[in-house]
Design a protein around this motif. Structure first.
Motif, short mmCIF file in Angstrom:
data_model
loop_
_atom_site.label_atom_id
_atom_site.label_comp_id
_atom_site.label_asym_id
_atom_site.label_seq_id
_atom_site.Cartn_x
_atom_site.Cartn_y
_atom_site.Cartn_z
N GLN A 170 0.94 -1.08 0.10
CA GLN A 170 -0.04 -0.08 0.09
C GLN A 170 0.89 1.05 0.19
OE1 GLN A 170 -2.60 -1.08 3.46
NE2 GLN A 170 -3.99 -1.14 2.11
N GLU A 171 1.82 1.25 0.72
CA GLU A 171 2.81 2.29 0.55
C GLU A 171 3.50 2.62 -0.54
OE1 GLU A 171 5.51 1.51 4.03
OE2 GLU A 171 3.85 1.96 5.40
N MET A 172 3.55 1.61 -1.53
CA MET A 172 4.16 1.74 -2.76
C MET A 172 2.98 2.24 -3.80
SD MET A 172 6.19 -1.84 -3.55
CE MET A 172 7.04 -2.82 -2.14
N GLY A 173 1.82 2.32 -3.36
CA GLY A 173 0.69 2.95 -4.08
C GLY A 173 -0.21 1.85 -4.82
N ALA A 174 0.15 0.43 -4.54
CA ALA A 174 -0.61 -0.53 -4.93
C ALA A 174 -2.02 -0.59 -4.15
CB ALA A 174 0.22 -1.78 -4.93
N LYS A 175 -3.25 -0.97 -4.72
CA LYS A 175 -4.36 -1.21 -4.15
C LYS A 175 -4.43 -2.92 -3.66
CE LYS A 175 -9.12 -1.34 -3.65
NZ LYS A 175 -9.46 -1.08 -2.10
N VAL A 176 -4.56 -3.30 -2.94
CA VAL A 176 -4.50 -4.64 -2.05
C VAL A 176 -5.95 -5.13 -2.02
CG1 VAL A 176 -2.45 -4.43 -1.17
CG2 VAL A 176 -4.30 -3.94 0.22
N TYR A 177 -6.06 -6.30 -2.38
CA TYR A 177 -7.16 -7.20 -2.43
C TYR A 177 -6.94 -8.71 -1.88
CZ TYR A 177 -8.36 -4.17 -6.31
OH TYR A 177 -8.68 -3.09 -6.98
N ASP A 178 -8.24 -9.01 -1.12
CA ASP A 178 -8.10 -10.52 -0.48
C ASP A 178 -9.01 -11.38 -1.52
OD1 ASP A 178 -10.84 -9.63 0.36
OD2 ASP A 178 -10.18 -9.80 2.25
N SER A 179 -9.42 -10.86 -2.47
CA SER A 179 -10.21 -11.60 -3.42
C SER A 179 -9.78 -11.74 -4.84
CB SER A 179 -11.79 -10.99 -3.72
OG SER A 179 -12.27 -11.31 -4.90
N PHE A 180 -9.38 -12.99 -5.27
CA PHE A 180 -8.88 -12.88 -6.79
C PHE A 180 -9.62 -12.30 -7.72
CE2 PHE A 180 -7.80 -14.80 -10.76
CZ PHE A 180 -6.53 -14.62 -10.95
N ASP A 181 -10.96 -12.43 -7.80
CA ASP A 181 -11.98 -11.98 -8.68
C ASP A 181 -11.76 -10.24 -8.74
OD1 ASP A 181 -12.93 -14.46 -9.62
OD2 ASP A 181 -14.41 -14.30 -7.97
N ALA A 182 -11.61 -9.97 -7.41
CA ALA A 182 -11.50 -8.36 -7.58
C ALA A 182 -10.44 -7.95 -8.05
CB ALA A 182 -11.94 -7.86 -6.07
N PHE A 183 -9.01 -8.61 -7.68
CA PHE A 183 -7.91 -8.33 -8.18
C PHE A 183 -7.80 -8.36 -9.49
CE2 PHE A 183 -3.98 -10.42 -9.42
CZ PHE A 183 -3.02 -9.59 -9.06
N ILE A 184 -8.31 -9.46 -10.37
CA ILE A 184 -8.19 -9.57 -11.71
C ILE A 184 -8.96 -8.54 -12.43
CG2 ILE A 184 -9.76 -11.25 -12.07
CD1 ILE A 184 -6.40 -11.57 -13.34
N GLU A 185 -9.98 -7.85 -11.75
CA GLU A 185 -10.72 -6.71 -12.44
C GLU A 185 -10.06 -5.36 -12.21
OE1 GLU A 185 -14.90 -7.10 -11.89
OE2 GLU A 185 -14.92 -9.22 -12.02
N HIS A 186 -8.92 -5.27 -11.56
CA HIS A 186 -8.27 -3.99 -11.49
C HIS A 186 -7.95 -3.52 -12.60
CE1 HIS A 186 -6.28 -0.90 -8.84
NE2 HIS A 186 -5.49 -0.83 -10.04
N ASP A 187 -7.77 -2.51 -13.05
CA ASP A 187 -7.36 -1.77 -14.27
C ASP A 187 -5.91 -1.95 -14.43
OD1 ASP A 187 -9.82 -0.98 -15.24
OD2 ASP A 187 -9.87 1.03 -14.44
#
Length: 66
Positions: free
Chosen positions: A49-66
């Motif tokens: 998060q400090e690097m600027g990444a959005k973090v997810y605990d759901s693969f489905d939500a992760f894979i839909e990230h732009d």
């Protein structure tokens, strides 16, 4: 030139891989681990998060990230 955007799956080793990508000029935009509540993962999530990444605990939500 636009930076290459990278998503990292797996927080433990993924944090180190993310740092390597950043050294290569990439932008870490998302990270995911399906076990975010493990104590060791909390520190990794914070680093990403400090690097600027959005973090997810759901693969489905992760894979839909732009």
């Amino acid at each position: 030139m636009d930076k290459i955007k990278v998503g990292v799956f797996g927080i433990g080793r993924g944090t180190y891989i993310a740092k390597d990508f950043m050294l290569a000029g990439c932008e870490i935009v998302a990270a995911c681990d399906c076990a975010p509540n493990l104590e060791r993962n909390q520190g990794y999530f914070k680093q990403l998060q400090e690097m600027g990444a959005k973090v997810y605990d759901s693969f489905d939500a992760f894979i839909e990230h732009d």
